[in-house]
Design a protein around this motif. Structure first.
Motif, PDB file in Angstrom:
ATOM      1  N   PHE A 203      28.402  29.256 -29.967  1.00 14.75           N
ATOM      2  CA  PHE A 203      28.350  29.250 -31.420  1.00 14.75           C
ATOM      3  C   PHE A 203      28.611  30.644 -32.002  1.00 14.75           C
ATOM      4  N   SER A 204      29.420  31.424 -31.307  1.00 18.66           N
ATOM      5  CA  SER A 204      29.836  32.773 -31.718  1.00 18.66           C
ATOM      6  C   SER A 204      28.671  33.753 -31.841  1.00 18.66           C
ATOM      7  N   LEU A 205      27.564  33.432 -31.208  1.00 17.81           N
ATOM      8  CA  LEU A 205      26.427  34.358 -31.266  1.00 17.81           C
ATOM      9  C   LEU A 205      26.747  35.677 -30.574  1.00 17.81           C
ATOM     10  N   GLU A 206      27.585  35.609 -29.534  1.00 13.48           N
ATOM     11  CA  GLU A 206      27.894  36.825 -28.790  1.00 13.48           C
ATOM     12  C   GLU A 206      28.676  37.831 -29.630  1.00 13.48           C
ATOM     13  N   SER A 207      29.268  37.383 -30.733  1.00 13.20           N
ATOM     14  CA  SER A 207      30.054  38.296 -31.568  1.00 13.20           C
ATOM     15  C   SER A 207      29.227  38.924 -32.693  1.00 13.20           C
TER      16      SER A 207
ATOM     17  N   ARG B 252      20.617  33.570 -37.216  1.00 12.82           N
ATOM     18  CA  ARG B 252      21.536  32.513 -36.775  1.00 12.82           C
ATOM     19  C   ARG B 252      21.000  31.795 -35.539  1.00 12.82           C
ATOM     20  N   ALA B 253      20.457  32.553 -34.585  1.00 13.49           N
ATOM     21  CA  ALA B 253      19.896  31.947 -33.377  1.00 13.49           C
ATOM     22  C   ALA B 253      18.699  31.065 -33.715  1.00 13.49           C
ATOM     23  N   THR B 254      17.896  31.483 -34.675  1.00 12.49           N
ATOM     24  CA  THR B 254      16.754  30.680 -35.110  1.00 12.49           C
ATOM     25  C   THR B 254      17.226  29.395 -35.764  1.00 12.49           C
ATOM     26  N   GLU B 255      18.252  29.481 -36.621  1.00  8.81           N
ATOM     27  CA  GLU B 255      18.810  28.278 -37.242  1.00  8.81           C
ATOM     28  C   GLU B 255      19.281  27.295 -36.173  1.00  8.81           C
TER      29      GLU B 255
END
Length: 120
Positions: free
Chosen positions: A38-42, A52-55
């Motif tokens: 989910f593009s968290l790495e960017s 965003r990670a919490t969502e």
């Protein structure tokens, strides 16, 4: 013309399997695909990353909870004594990979959910 085993099956013999197709190239050695979640790495800002990670965590937990409710409803429906094709809790447990005790609790939870849904 000789039979290479790739055509029809001779009478009385089992299926003849084809060999896999040959690769025309070799995959690059050691090439690993970068993981994308989910593009968290960017995301470089820790506050934005946490938000965003919490969502995502909340959304996945909500989806998991909803899926469990559907499991419970299905278990209750499968165990319904009014069904001609009723399954025992042991059979439901086997299909779902649950213990019988957990299955009994899921069936009861599903019955509660069904009672709430039905117009009374």
């Amino acid at each position: 013309m000789s039979d290479s085993g790739q055509g029809r099956e001779p009478a009385g013999e089992g299926p003849q399997f084809r060999r896999p197709a040959a690769l025309f190239f070799e995959p690059p050695a050691g090439a690993s695909e970068q993981e994308h979640f989910f593009s968290l790495e960017s995301i470089t800002d820790p506050q934005e990353l946490l938000g965003r990670a919490t969502e995502l965590a909340v959304a996945f937990q909500t989806a998991a909870d909803r899926a469990v409710e559907f499991q419970a409803v299905a278990a209750a429906q499968l165990a319904d004594p009014a069904r001609f094709d009723r399954l025992s809790t042991a059979a439901i447990a086997d299909r779902a990979g649950w213990t019988e005790d957990y299955t009994e609790r899921m069936v009861e939870f599903g019955r509660q959910l069904l009672r709430r849904r039905s117009p009374s």
